[in-house]
Design an enzyme around this catalytic site. Structure first.
Site, PDB file in Angstrom:
ATOM      1  N   CYS A 269       0.827  -1.214   0.000  1.00  0.00           N
ATOM      2  CA  CYS A 269       0.000   0.000   0.000  1.00  0.00           C
ATOM      3  C   CYS A 269       0.864   1.267   0.000  1.00  0.00           C
ATOM      4  O   CYS A 269       0.380   2.352   0.285  1.00  0.00           O
ATOM      5  CB  CYS A 269      -0.943   0.011   1.195  1.00  0.00           C
ATOM      6  SG  CYS A 269      -2.248  -1.227   1.075  1.00  0.00           S
ATOM      7  N   GLY A 270       2.164   1.121  -0.261  1.00  0.00           N
ATOM      8  CA  GLY A 270       3.003   2.297  -0.481  1.00  0.00           C
ATOM      9  C   GLY A 270       3.659   2.904   0.737  1.00  0.00           C
ATOM     10  O   GLY A 270       3.842   4.118   0.787  1.00  0.00           O
ATOM     11  N   ASP A 294       9.259   1.104   7.870  1.00  0.00           N
ATOM     12  CA  ASP A 294       8.578  -0.172   8.094  1.00  0.00           C
ATOM     13  C   ASP A 294       8.168  -0.431   9.537  1.00  0.00           C
ATOM     14  O   ASP A 294       7.096  -0.958   9.792  1.00  0.00           O
ATOM     15  CB  ASP A 294       9.480  -1.320   7.607  1.00  0.00           C
ATOM     16  CG  ASP A 294       8.741  -2.655   7.524  1.00  0.00           C
ATOM     17  OD1 ASP A 294       7.570  -2.656   7.095  1.00  0.00           O
ATOM     18  OD2 ASP A 294       9.325  -3.679   7.877  1.00  0.00           O
ATOM     19  N   ARG A 415      -6.124  -0.460   1.116  1.00  0.00           N
ATOM     20  CA  ARG A 415      -6.438  -0.355  -0.310  1.00  0.00           C
ATOM     21  C   ARG A 415      -7.918  -0.671  -0.483  1.00  0.00           C
ATOM     22  O   ARG A 415      -8.319  -1.820  -0.390  1.00  0.00           O
ATOM     23  CB  ARG A 415      -5.552  -1.374  -1.039  1.00  0.00           C
ATOM     24  CG  ARG A 415      -5.623  -1.396  -2.525  1.00  0.00           C
ATOM     25  CD  ARG A 415      -4.695  -2.474  -3.057  1.00  0.00           C
ATOM     26  NE  ARG A 415      -3.305  -2.050  -3.096  1.00  0.00           N
ATOM     27  CZ  ARG A 415      -2.735  -1.459  -4.150  1.00  0.00           C
ATOM     28  NH1 ARG A 415      -3.433  -1.225  -5.242  1.00  0.00           N
ATOM     29  NH2 ARG A 415      -1.465  -1.117  -4.120  1.00  0.00           N
ATOM     30  N   PHE A 516       1.206   9.160  -4.698  1.00  0.00           N
ATOM     31  CA  PHE A 516       2.638   9.476  -4.629  1.00  0.00           C
ATOM     32  C   PHE A 516       2.869  10.873  -4.034  1.00  0.00           C
ATOM     33  O   PHE A 516       2.405  11.150  -2.943  1.00  0.00           O
ATOM     34  CB  PHE A 516       3.312   9.272  -6.001  1.00  0.00           C
ATOM     35  CG  PHE A 516       3.135   7.867  -6.514  1.00  0.00           C
ATOM     36  CD1 PHE A 516       3.781   6.811  -5.889  1.00  0.00           C
ATOM     37  CD2 PHE A 516       2.288   7.579  -7.580  1.00  0.00           C
ATOM     38  CE1 PHE A 516       3.605   5.496  -6.317  1.00  0.00           C
ATOM     39  CE2 PHE A 516       2.105   6.272  -8.019  1.00  0.00           C
ATOM     40  CZ  PHE A 516       2.772   5.235  -7.380  1.00  0.00           C
ATOM     41  N   GLY A 517       3.552  11.776  -4.757  1.00  0.00           N
ATOM     42  CA  GLY A 517       3.851  13.107  -4.207  1.00  0.00           C
ATOM     43  C   GLY A 517       2.612  13.913  -3.856  1.00  0.00           C
ATOM     44  O   GLY A 517       2.636  14.764  -2.950  1.00  0.00           O
ATOM     45  N   ASN A 519       0.116  13.038  -2.285  1.00  0.00           N
ATOM     46  CA  ASN A 519      -0.354  12.734  -0.922  1.00  0.00           C
ATOM     47  C   ASN A 519       0.050  13.824   0.065  1.00  0.00           C
ATOM     48  O   ASN A 519      -0.502  13.918   1.164  1.00  0.00           O
ATOM     49  CB  ASN A 519       0.189  11.372  -0.464  1.00  0.00           C
ATOM     50  CG  ASN A 519      -0.375  10.224  -1.292  1.00  0.00           C
ATOM     51  OD1 ASN A 519      -1.433  10.363  -1.915  1.00  0.00           O
ATOM     52  ND2 ASN A 519       0.316   9.102  -1.329  1.00  0.00           N
TER      53      ASN A 519
END
Length: 610
Positions: A269-270, A294, A415, A516-517, A519
């Site tokens: 999920c990025g 993580d 997701r 990506f950016g 967000n």
């Protein structure tokens, strides 16, 4: 009998006796005490190149980098072979595999008996967290895999200095690992030894980890998920702190105000992309810095704030999908000194994986070491890179601060193709814990008009909580109540809790939010909510922003698109909240009453409030 021969820098009698005990059981040909030096690292790499376990990559393009290809049967974590062997079955709970510890010990003793014959046992000392930090913990891993020894040097603080902190009687978590492939005299080794039978076993009461049969990452690098989440979550519950499957990032606005955020997303999920986010056009003067991608260990401070460290020293990231567009900081981190596992390689020794470039290079060798066939995966979907975190260009100046960094907000996300809006803020701590406890993620990409199967992944900790999940929820609730009192006395407050969903789809099944950016736009609103200066609308499921509450400078994302990913459908929400009962029933009587009450109140609010 193998001679233990502990070096002078090891002054811990109990540790030396334990190494001797395990050596008597596993019968290695020799024992090597790792010191974490560059010389040792290079010697083990050269040994693996000679054995065919690793190959040297193009040193012009990938200086100091190497590739390992695993056995095709040993490519991922094995959740069905992962056990929490608590004394009492109930303490492991319904979401974990359990076996009676006495039965499991007998089984493992049989498997480990002579399991290292013909191999070297490496004694790998490591600290999860900055050496000497009050938040850190030490582990010692005994392994017959040189791949594990070199990987642990990147993933943890590994080497001689650990013994200085340990002294003569310091506490350590004992970790035993074997690939389960003993060598008879004269028997030729294979490139990636492993065993079809695998066990990843945790004994929470005695804080032990035993791993048999796998040489792969999460099963073999025992500091990572095994210690840093499963055993640490048990320690955290007993000692009043949290071990979480979370990234930690720092956000600084143009005025120089800085906040740290911890965020939990299930796998795929990025997390790594979010941790290394680069602000988009319209966000000049903003800065995102990475503390970890993580795992977070979070301890209450004297001032009632929650302080987090990244217990790891490296990134063990999924390679496929990573490129200069999705994660430029990550690509820059990989400029040198990387251990790649199960990626493809070009004929001139450069790495490749799906998503790295649109064109598939000619004459590619796939992850199985065979010529690549079009239409098949060149890199394994779970192919990995192992790299020191200090190489990341966005690494935070305080990423190794032994005191940790203060957390302003928690973000949880999965997701979901529909139902869950782009972002919402929980009403309070209990509501936030409820949302995190019931978060779900789709296991399959949702086809047009068809929902993927939603797998409940509480706090993104389903495979990683080392004890009963209901007790884990209770621990979060209790910790919040305790810390809240302390925080108020010091003029501070608990972190706010938010839910995000970057994955809403339109009627054609396409993602609406660019992610990506971009967000960053959601992140800015979250920070402004923490500071009490952003607007929000109260809805039955939390506080949400209107289109006008977000900063759209530098993008042409329309109000219609925004409405598509923030609209809330009553029927979908009724179905959603009712579906939480399945998880709650599974967890049984230990489920905190506060969460059942929250479910009832939320259901009522959704039925009457939309």
């Amino acid at each position: 009998m193998t001679t233990v021969n502990a070096p002078e820098f090891v002054r811990h009698p109990k540790l030396i006796a334990w190494v001797e005990e395990i050596a008597n059981l596993t019968k290695p040909a020799k024992i090597e005490w790792c010191d974490g030096s560059e010389e040792e690292y290079q010697r083990l790499i050269d040994l693996m190149i000679a054995n065919g376990t690793m190959q040297k990559l193009n040193q012009e393009k990938h200086p100091g980098s190497y590739l390992a290809n695993s056995d095709p049967s040993d490519v991922a974590r094995v959740e069905d072979r992962t056990y929490i062997c608590s004394q009492n079955k109930e303490d492991a709970g319904a979401t974990n595999n359990w076996e009676d510890p006495a039965v499991m010990r007998e089984k493992l003793n049989g498997l480990f008996e002579g399991s290292m014959k013909g191999r070297t046992m490496y004694v790998v000392p490591f600290s999860m967290g900055p050496l000497g930090s009050h938040i850190a913990h030490i582990g010692i891993e005994l392994t017959d895999s040189p791949y594990v020894a070199v990987s642990m040097r990147k993933m943890a603080r590994m080497g001689k200095a650990v013994y200085d902190v340990l002294g003569t009687d310091g506490e350590f978590v004992p970790c035993v690992h074997t690939v389960g492939a003993p060598l008879a005299e004269g028997q030729k080794d294979v490139a990636w030894p492993c065993n079809p039978e695998k066990y990843i076993v945790h004994y929470p009461e005695t804080r032990e980890i035993w791993s048999f049969g796998s040489g792969y990452g999460g099963n073999a690098l025992l500091g990572k998920k095994c210690l840093a989440l499963r055993i640490a979550s048990v320690m955290g519950r007993e000692q009043g702190w949290l071990a979480e499957h979370m990234l930690i990032l720092g956000v600084t606005n143009p005025q120089g105000e800085k906040h740290y955020i911890a965020a939990a997303f299930p796998s795929a999920c990025g997390k790594t992309n979010f941790a290394m986010l680069i602000p988009p056009a319209g966000y000049e003067g903003w800065k995102i810095e990475t503390v970890g991608d993580d795992i977070a260990w979070i301890k209450p401070g004297e001032d009632g704030r929650l302080y987090a460290i990244n217990p790891e020293a490296g990134f063990f990231g999924v390679a496929p999908g990573t490129n200069t567009k999705t994660n430029p900081n990550c690509m820059a981190t990989l400029h040198k000194d990387v251990i790649y596992t199960n990626v493809a390689v070009t004929d001139d020794g450069q790495v490749w994986w799906e998503g790295l470039s649109k064109e598939v290079p000619a004459n590619l060798t796939n992850w199985k070491g065979q010529p690549h066939v079009n239409g098949e995966k060149a890199a394994h979907p779970n192919a990995r890179f192992t790299v020191a975190a200090g190489q990341c260009p966005s690494i935070d100046a305080d990423w190794e601060n032994p005191a940790g960094v203060p957390i302003s907000a928690f973000i949880f996300g999965g997701r979901r193709a529909d139902t869950v809006p782009l972002v919402s803020e929980a009403f309070d701590w209990v509501d936030g814990v409820y949302k995190a406890a019931t978060m779900g993620s789709e296991t399959t990409a949702a086809a047009v008009g068809q929902q993927g199967i939603v797998r409940r992944d509480p706090f993104a900790m389903l495979p990683f909580a080392g004890y009963n999940m209901a007790d884990y929820f209770d621990h979060w609730l209790n910790l919040g109540a305790k810390v809240s009192e302390k925080a108020e006395a010091s003029g501070n407050k608990l972190p706010k809790i938010f839910n995000v969903n970057w994955f809403r789809r339109d009627a054609e099944g396409n993602f609406v939010w660019p992610g990506f950016g971009q967000n960053m736009r959601v992140l800015e609103w979250i920070i402004d909510r923490c500071e009490g200066r952003a607007n929000a609308v109260e809805t039955p499921i939390g506080f949400v922003p209107t289109y006008e509450d977000l900063n759209w400078e530098g993008t042409e994302f329309t109000k219609e698109q925004f409405d598509l990913i923030t609209n809330q459908d009553k029927d979908q929400w009724v179905t959603e909240i009712e579906s939480h009962t399945e998880l709650f029933n599974k967890l049984g009587e230990r489920l905190p009453k506060a969460l059942k009450e929250r479910q009832a109140a939320l259901l009522e609010a959704v039925k009457t409030g939309f």
